[in-house]
Design an enzyme around this catalytic site. Structure first.
Site, mmCIF file in Angstrom:
data_model
loop_
_atom_site.group_PDB
_atom_site.id
_atom_site.type_symbol
_atom_site.label_atom_id
_atom_site.label_comp_id
_atom_site.label_asym_id
_atom_site.label_seq_id
_atom_site.Cartn_x
_atom_site.Cartn_y
_atom_site.Cartn_z
ATOM 1 N N CYS A 184 0.895 -1.099 0.018
ATOM 2 C CA CYS A 184 -0.065 -0.015 -0.122
ATOM 3 C C CYS A 184 1.010 1.257 0.162
ATOM 4 O O CYS A 184 1.983 1.226 0.801
ATOM 5 C CB CYS A 184 -0.831 0.266 1.387
ATOM 6 S SG CYS A 184 -2.166 -1.116 1.190
ATOM 7 N N ALA A 243 -2.946 -3.264 -2.442
ATOM 8 C CA ALA A 243 -4.302 -3.651 -2.291
ATOM 9 C C ALA A 243 -5.168 -2.543 -2.921
ATOM 10 O O ALA A 243 -5.087 -1.469 -2.976
ATOM 11 C CB ALA A 243 -4.470 -3.659 -0.768
ATOM 12 N N GLN A 277 -3.964 -6.635 -7.274
ATOM 13 C CA GLN A 277 -4.537 -7.429 -5.878
ATOM 14 C C GLN A 277 -5.572 -6.537 -5.678
ATOM 15 O O GLN A 277 -5.473 -5.378 -5.190
ATOM 16 C CB GLN A 277 -3.376 -7.066 -4.748
ATOM 17 C CG GLN A 277 -3.730 -7.763 -3.730
ATOM 18 C CD GLN A 277 -2.895 -7.614 -2.273
ATOM 19 O OE1 GLN A 277 -3.072 -6.394 -1.661
ATOM 20 N NE2 GLN A 277 -2.416 -8.900 -1.846
ATOM 21 N N TYR A 283 -7.638 -9.355 6.350
ATOM 22 C CA TYR A 283 -8.889 -8.511 5.587
ATOM 23 C C TYR A 283 -10.055 -9.509 5.140
ATOM 24 O O TYR A 283 -9.833 -10.756 5.588
ATOM 25 C CB TYR A 283 -8.079 -7.939 4.267
ATOM 26 C CG TYR A 283 -7.192 -7.016 4.785
ATOM 27 C CD1 TYR A 283 -7.361 -5.920 5.566
ATOM 28 C CD2 TYR A 283 -5.689 -7.336 4.644
ATOM 29 C CE1 TYR A 283 -6.543 -4.916 6.056
ATOM 30 C CE2 TYR A 283 -4.630 -6.208 4.994
ATOM 31 C CZ TYR A 283 -4.943 -5.027 5.606
ATOM 32 O OH TYR A 283 -4.254 -4.328 6.614
ATOM 33 N N ARG A 342 -3.546 -14.898 -2.424
ATOM 34 C CA ARG A 342 -2.635 -14.638 -1.342
ATOM 35 C C ARG A 342 -3.209 -15.222 -0.233
ATOM 36 O O ARG A 342 -4.381 -14.759 0.286
ATOM 37 C CB ARG A 342 -2.282 -13.311 -1.273
ATOM 38 C CG ARG A 342 -1.087 -12.989 -0.433
ATOM 39 C CD ARG A 342 -0.413 -11.463 -0.500
ATOM 40 N NE ARG A 342 0.928 -11.786 -0.260
ATOM 41 C CZ ARG A 342 1.701 -10.812 0.184
ATOM 42 N NH1 ARG A 342 1.308 -9.515 0.279
ATOM 43 N NH2 ARG A 342 3.001 -10.934 0.535
ATOM 44 N N GLY A 402 9.509 -7.434 -0.525
ATOM 45 C CA GLY A 402 8.850 -6.175 -0.228
ATOM 46 C C GLY A 402 9.706 -4.847 0.211
ATOM 47 O O GLY A 402 10.251 -4.119 -0.352
ATOM 48 N N ARG A 403 10.004 -4.900 1.488
ATOM 49 C CA ARG A 403 10.812 -3.715 2.030
ATOM 50 C C ARG A 403 12.192 -3.721 1.608
ATOM 51 O O ARG A 403 12.623 -2.533 1.204
ATOM 52 C CB ARG A 403 10.718 -3.788 3.682
ATOM 53 C CG ARG A 403 9.309 -3.624 4.407
ATOM 54 C CD ARG A 403 9.288 -4.198 5.757
ATOM 55 N NE ARG A 403 9.296 -5.560 5.739
ATOM 56 C CZ ARG A 403 9.260 -6.301 6.727
ATOM 57 N NH1 ARG A 403 9.196 -5.648 8.203
ATOM 58 N NH2 ARG A 403 9.326 -7.619 6.929
HETATM 59 C C1 LIG Z 1 4.584 -0.502 3.150
HETATM 60 C C2 LIG Z 1 3.674 -1.688 3.146
HETATM 61 C C3 LIG Z 1 2.611 -1.813 2.533
HETATM 62 C C4 LIG Z 1 2.065 -3.361 2.400
HETATM 63 N N1 LIG Z 1 0.822 -3.498 1.834
HETATM 64 C C5 LIG Z 1 0.354 -4.512 1.463
HETATM 65 C C6 LIG Z 1 -0.885 -4.649 0.511
HETATM 66 O O1 LIG Z 1 -1.253 -3.592 0.211
HETATM 67 N N2 LIG Z 1 -1.439 -5.965 0.353
HETATM 68 C C7 LIG Z 1 -0.612 -7.107 0.956
HETATM 69 O O2 LIG Z 1 -0.890 -8.232 0.624
HETATM 70 N N3 LIG Z 1 0.475 -7.059 1.667
HETATM 71 C C8 LIG Z 1 0.920 -5.793 2.059
HETATM 72 N N4 LIG Z 1 2.189 -5.565 2.667
HETATM 73 C C9 LIG Z 1 2.982 -6.792 2.892
HETATM 74 C C10 LIG Z 1 4.048 -7.219 2.006
HETATM 75 O O3 LIG Z 1 3.351 -7.328 0.627
HETATM 76 C C11 LIG Z 1 4.863 -8.213 2.337
HETATM 77 O O4 LIG Z 1 4.244 -9.389 2.517
HETATM 78 C C12 LIG Z 1 5.839 -7.790 3.765
HETATM 79 O O5 LIG Z 1 6.136 -6.803 3.810
HETATM 80 C C13 LIG Z 1 6.707 -8.896 4.080
HETATM 81 O O6 LIG Z 1 7.693 -8.889 3.123
HETATM 82 P P1 LIG Z 1 9.146 -8.188 3.389
HETATM 83 O O7 LIG Z 1 9.595 -8.857 4.443
HETATM 84 O O8 LIG Z 1 9.912 -8.524 2.055
HETATM 85 O O9 LIG Z 1 9.017 -6.731 3.413
HETATM 86 C C14 LIG Z 1 2.995 -4.369 2.926
HETATM 87 C C15 LIG Z 1 4.051 -4.193 3.388
HETATM 88 C C16 LIG Z 1 4.588 -2.890 3.463
HETATM 89 C C17 LIG Z 1 5.968 -3.008 3.830
#
Ligand SMILES: Cc1cc2nc3c(=O)[nH]c(=O)nc-3n(C[C@H](O)[C@H](O)[C@H](O)COP(=O)(O)O)c2cc1C
Length: 360
Positions: A25, A57, A99, A181, A229, A322-323
């Protein structure tokens, strides 16, 4: 041996490598509309070399947004601003998945960096809905229990949003049934205590997810993939379990789902999550081996060697960063360089590429 830079085919969609950007997001939209932030954010990650970019999302109805600043595809006006983003990413080799999401009882809170407390209706919020009148936490609003007509309306809005996603040029749909969710709220006994056909047994709790998959698959082109997911566990006794995740994945495979994106958590604020490098990868491996369906692994995957190992050892078919990819959108290019792997590369940046790389 399959490695990180090997292509992956999902139906007719061929991804250039195994690296994808998961939904994240941005909380930067107004009225659900994509803008220049989204164009640059997603565009940069396409230049960076990700094989697939999954949109943040994207709400199928306004009340399905987490915050008022979420993206949406509940209205035709939202198609073109997203199409601009998708066209650019596609042109530089990164097809996009949308998504599709509904936040259910976790809706109507501030943006990610603001207080995660309910926004009152007179300040632009709305009453959240859910499977049962059980709030996510004591700080959250008690959701309005959806009746069957309300559930059916949401199912059809997923299909309408998928049709708009197709019009916007997306190459895949990911149905968000994780992270606590709405769809996950139906799966988990912690949030679903319904006595009707949408609750109770495994068949009852999984019914909504399967209905959404079926209606989306019916309107989504046969040649394009559908992703779901899931949170593999709630990390709480009495919650949704890894065994149920495997069982549901087996069912989803027979309903035309092509890849399970295996995450965890999100239903219980007090869950104790052993968050560390690759902490969720084992769940992806389990689904992949037991349900025999392609899987994506996610969660603190940060180094090229770690990502490559996950693919080479058959723990997953795809890795999501992600991050790490927020910190470094060029991670895939950096990984190719570090692993000495020739890759397709933006012509503009070819002088920085490993030997043997070709211009996109
Ligand atoms: C800023 C941010 C926004 C996220 N928004 C969503 C989202 O919209 N939908 C979702 O399924 N996961 C969301 N996540 C989770 C990520 O998709 C991911 O599963 C999570 O960050 C773990 O991966 P990582 O350790 O590589 O960051 C978000 C994570 C972050 C950091």
């Amino acid at each position: 041996m399959t490695h990180l830079f090997e292509p992956l085919a999902l139906r007719d969609l061929v991804l250039r490598n195994r690296i994808a950007v998961p939904a994240m997001c941005q909380y930067s939209a107004q009225d659900g509309l994509a803008n220049d932030w989204h164009f640059v954010h997603y565009g940069t990650r396409a230049i960076g070399g990700a094989a697939l970019i999954i949109s943040e999302a994207t709400a199928v109805v306004p009340e399905g947004r987490i915050s008022p600043a979420d993206l949406g595809l509940w209205d035709d006006s939202q198609i073109e601003p997203l199409a601009r983003v998708v066209r650019f990413a596609q042109e530089y080799g990164s097809p996009m998945a949308v998504q599709l999401a509904h936040a259910g009882r976790k809706a109507s809170v501030g943006r990610g960096w603001e207080a995660q407390t309910p926004i009152p209706v007179n300040k632009g919020g709305w009453p959240p809905v859910g499977p049962s009148p059980i709030p996510f936490s004591s700080a959250h609003t008690t959701p309005v229990e959806l009746d069957v007509a309300g559930i059916e309306a949401i199912v059809s809005r997923f299909a309408a949003a998928a049709q708009r996603a197709h019009a916007a040029g997306f190459s895949a749909v990911e149905i968000h049934a994780a992270h606590g969710y709405l769809l996950h709220q139906f799966l988990s006994p912690l949030s679903n205590q319904r006595a009707d056909s949408y609750g109770g047994s495994f068949a009852g709790r999984t019914r909504l997810v399967i209905e959404v998959v079926d209606t989306v698959r019916a309107v989504w082109p046969e040649r394009l993939p559908l992703i779901v997911r899931l949170s593999a566990t709630d990390w709480v006794d009495g919650g949704w379990t890894p065994e149920e995740t495997v069982d549901l994945s087996r069912v989803l495979k027979t309903h035309g789902v092509d890849l399970i994106n295996v995450s965890s958590g999100g239903t219980a604020p007090d869950a104790r999550i052993p968050d560390g490098p690759g902490f969720q990868t084992g769940f992806a491996e389990r689904v992949r081996r037991k349900a025999e369906i392609p899987c994506a692994a996610v969660g603190r995957i940060t180094s090229p060697a770690q990502a490559d190992h996950i693919i080479r050892s058959g723990q997953a078919d795809m890795v999501l960063l992600g991050r790490e990819i927020l910190r470094n959108p060029y991670w895939p290019m950096t990984a190719a360089h570090e692993l000495g792997q020739a890759a397709d590369w933006p012509a503009q940046y070819l002088r920085a590429a490993p030997r043997g790389s070709v211009a996109r």
